[in-house]
Design a protein around this motif. Structure first.
Motif, mmCIF file in Angstrom:
data_model
loop_
_atom_site.group_PDB
_atom_site.id
_atom_site.type_symbol
_atom_site.label_atom_id
_atom_site.label_comp_id
_atom_site.label_asym_id
_atom_site.label_seq_id
_atom_site.Cartn_x
_atom_site.Cartn_y
_atom_site.Cartn_z
ATOM 1 N N TRP A 121 0.846 -1.197 0.000
ATOM 2 C CA TRP A 121 0.000 0.000 0.000
ATOM 3 C C TRP A 121 0.877 1.241 0.000
ATOM 4 O O TRP A 121 1.931 1.298 0.663
ATOM 5 N N LYS A 122 0.434 2.285 -0.725
ATOM 6 C CA LYS A 122 1.130 3.575 -0.743
ATOM 7 C C LYS A 122 0.076 4.667 -0.866
ATOM 8 O O LYS A 122 -0.998 4.465 -1.444
ATOM 9 N N PRO A 123 0.344 5.843 -0.333
ATOM 10 C CA PRO A 123 -0.654 6.931 -0.352
ATOM 11 C C PRO A 123 -0.862 7.457 -1.771
ATOM 12 O O PRO A 123 0.053 7.477 -2.596
ATOM 13 N N ASP A 124 -2.099 7.887 -2.025
ATOM 14 C CA ASP A 124 -2.450 8.433 -3.345
ATOM 15 C C ASP A 124 -2.246 9.956 -3.344
ATOM 16 O O ASP A 124 -3.188 10.736 -3.439
ATOM 17 N N THR A 125 -0.985 10.366 -3.240
ATOM 18 C CA THR A 125 -0.652 11.796 -3.159
ATOM 19 C C THR A 125 -0.770 12.443 -4.532
ATOM 20 O O THR A 125 -0.332 11.882 -5.539
ATOM 21 N N TYR A 126 -1.363 13.623 -4.542
ATOM 22 C CA TYR A 126 -1.414 14.393 -5.784
ATOM 23 C C TYR A 126 -1.249 15.870 -5.427
ATOM 24 O O TYR A 126 -1.407 16.284 -4.283
ATOM 25 N N PHE A 127 -0.919 16.682 -6.448
ATOM 26 C CA PHE A 127 -0.656 18.110 -6.264
ATOM 27 C C PHE A 127 -1.890 18.907 -6.672
ATOM 28 O O PHE A 127 -2.375 18.798 -7.795
ATOM 29 N N TYR A 128 -2.358 19.695 -5.729
ATOM 30 C CA TYR A 128 -3.589 20.459 -5.952
ATOM 31 C C TYR A 128 -3.428 21.441 -7.106
ATOM 32 O O TYR A 128 -4.313 21.588 -7.951
ATOM 33 N N ASN A 129 -2.322 22.168 -7.122
ATOM 34 C CA ASN A 129 -2.114 23.195 -8.150
ATOM 35 C C ASN A 129 -1.118 22.743 -9.218
ATOM 36 O O ASN A 129 -0.541 23.564 -9.919
ATOM 37 N N GLY A 130 -0.909 21.433 -9.318
ATOM 38 C CA GLY A 130 -0.014 20.920 -10.343
ATOM 39 C C GLY A 130 -0.645 20.973 -11.728
ATOM 40 O O GLY A 130 -1.869 20.891 -11.883
ATOM 41 N N LYS A 131 0.205 21.117 -12.756
ATOM 42 C CA LYS A 131 -0.292 21.215 -14.124
ATOM 43 C C LYS A 131 0.300 20.137 -15.033
ATOM 44 O O LYS A 131 -0.434 19.413 -15.685
ATOM 45 N N GLN A 132 1.612 20.044 -15.089
ATOM 46 C CA GLN A 132 2.237 19.080 -15.975
ATOM 47 C C GLN A 132 3.396 18.390 -15.263
ATOM 48 O O GLN A 132 4.533 18.406 -15.731
#
Length: 524
Positions: A121-132
């Motif tokens: 298992w690993k966290p589903d991290t994402y960037f709120y203001n990420g674009k590319q």
């Protein structure tokens, strides 16, 4: 070398013993390694037996805590038009999964292959203001996994993140921009996963990192909670259910202070030089209309081009920037010089630099008569023919002086001498004056005048002394008239520079003090 026949059995025996010893040593050294490989493989198989990677650690209990730290290797480019920034970083996440704990020493660490990421298992991290944003995959995917004895998992990856940065360009180019980076779990709420910064290191910056247009002055980091409010209304029921969901989120803000050197060279310096160049017209003659107008129009067009060129790399924001204020200020001063010349030219009395003489010739002749009248002597000659003959002689005397009266623009006064001083033949008939004698001081034909009978005075001491006074008076009347230097030009030579310097001092103090206050606020 040839051995005797009875020694061959002994040699065979020694060779067999040596070979057996070598084989035993190889087995002795290879046995622990083979056993370690077998032990680690067996350990991982036992850890992953019955492991479900779709369930978070401590499911049903306290939320899983994910500790994050970032190592920034480089930043850029930073675009004001798109309001984005990019950076290359090592993004590290760490969490505790007790299902992966194994017996052993506390310092035992297992460096696992990246294929293990698909099995745990690993966290589903994402960037709120990420674009590319993307993960580097050359030559292999740039990430690794380490497993500690207590079940802690360290997951590190090399990312290039392109994120949005809302910029306020009111102080451009003396501004400080705050470019945030927000990241958190995409699906897990704060009841399941909580993000925290690593207590030992949060955001580290590489020592050799340099930016071309900015200085990174601060990187404050904080923990945030993103609250999502949703409403649900059932069909047929008037009641509305409001659901509040909270998500754990981390925030780091990169404070970037812009360099001003490029703008001082390309915009501020040329603007100041153009304004100073427009002041040259204050020292030009007020009659030089073409020179002053062409100088003003040239500086205005150059200033317009410079102002448009300065905004090519800026977004079309609805408010003026500090650079726009300075360009407008310079343009206003250059435009004011043209308006100033229009006012000066309006009050110019004469034309484009010609010299002007007094046109009242009759007044000169009348003044002559008035000057001669006080000096009456005893002898008067009243013959008009004699007067005309003396006039002809005087004109001849004047032309014999190489025409200095008409070439040099100065009136040559004629000394009238009495008839007794020289013998002048007086013809019976009246002669007309030569044509070259009928020229005025401007070199134009003059209408022939007939002098009325006047009194020709005899030369005396008083008359000779008065001749110098009359010559000075006539010379004063015949002096050419030039336009004097305008009082507006004289005042503008002082007022314009002082006003420009005063406004510049106020401009720079205002914006630099605001930047300094922002900088002190960030450091505090």
């Amino acid at each position: 070398m040839i051995f005797p026949r009875y020694e061959l059995p002994a040699l065979y025996l020694l060779a067999g013993i040596q070979l057996s010893l070598t084989m035993s040593l190889i087995k002795t050294f290879n046995a622990p390694q083979r056993n370690n490989h077998q032990n680690i493989s067996t350990l991982l198989d036992n850890l992953l037996r019955g492991y479900d990677n779709s369930i978070r650690p401590d499911f049903g209990g306290p939320p899983a805590v994910v500790e994050v730290d970032i190592m920034v290797r480089s930043m850029g480019p930073i675009s004001e038009v798109d309001m984005t920034y990019s950076m290359d970083c090592y993004f590290r996440q760490s969490w505790v999964d007790r299902r992966l704990a194994f017996p052993g020493d506390d310092k035992d660490t297992l460096a696992l292959s990246i294929s293990m990421l698909a099995r745990i298992w690993k966290p589903d991290t994402y960037f709120y203001n990420g674009k590319q944003s993307y993960l580097h995959t050359i030559t292999t995917p740039n990430k690794f996994v380490r497993l500690y004895q207590d079940g802690r998992v360290l997951y590190s990856s090399r990312l290039t993140i392109k994120a949005g940065c809302p910029m306020n360009l009111e102080d451009f180019p003396m501004d400080i921009q705050r470019c945030p980076l927000k990241f958190g779990s995409f699906g897990y709420t704060s009841r399941d996963v909580i993000y925290r910064w690593n207590r030992h290191r949060q955001v580290a910056i590489a020592e050799d990192m340099k930016l071309s247009q900015f200085d990174l002055i601060a990187t404050p980091a904080a923990n945030h909670t993103d609250t999502v409010i949703s409403s649900d209304s059932k069909s047929g029921v008037r009641s509305v259910t409001i659901t509040i969901t909270e998500y754990s989120m981390l925030l780091v803000s990169f404070h970037l202070q812009r360099h001003m050197g490029n703008f001082l060279i390309q915009v501020y310096g040329p603007c100041v030089l153009l304004v100073v160049l427009s002041w040259v017209s204050f020292w030009l003659n007020r009659e030089a209309t073409a020179d002053r107008v062409s100088l003003g129009i040239t500086t205005v067009l150059t200033m317009t081009f410079l102002g448009l060129e300065a905004r090519t790399d800026l977004p079309k924001v609805p408010y003026p920037t500090a650079l726009d204020f300075f360009v407008f200020l310079s343009f206003a001063f250059i435009f004011a010089t043209i308006i100033q010349f229009a006012i000066v030219h309006y009050f110019t009395k004469y034309g484009s630099g010609e010299c002007y003489f007094s046109s009242d010739l009759s007044s000169d002749s009348s003044s002559e008569e008035e000057d001669w009248k006080p000096l009456n002597t005893t002898t008067d000659v009243r013959h008009q023919s004699d007067v005309q003959e003396i006039e002809d002689f005087s004109c001849t005397t004047s032309t014999a002086n190489n025409g200095r009266s008409y070439q040099n623009g100065e009136h040559h006064f004629i000394e009238v001498i009495p008839l007794s001083a020289c013998s002048i033949p007086i013809p019976a008939t009246r002669r007309t004056s030569p044509p070259w004698c009928n020229l005025s001081c401007m070199g134009k034909p003059q209408e022939q005048k007939t002098y009325k009978p006047a009194t020709v005075n005899v030369v005396s001491d008083q008359r000779l002394s008065f001749q110098g006074q009359k010559q000075r008076r006539k010379k004063k009347k015949r002096t050419p008239r030039f336009n004097s230097v305008s009082k507006i030009d004289r005042a503008s030579r002082v007022v314009f520079p002082l006003l420009f310097v005063t406004i510049n001092l106020f401009y720079w103090y205002s914006y630099l003090s605001r930047t300094e206050r922002i900088h002190q606020l960030n450091v505090a």
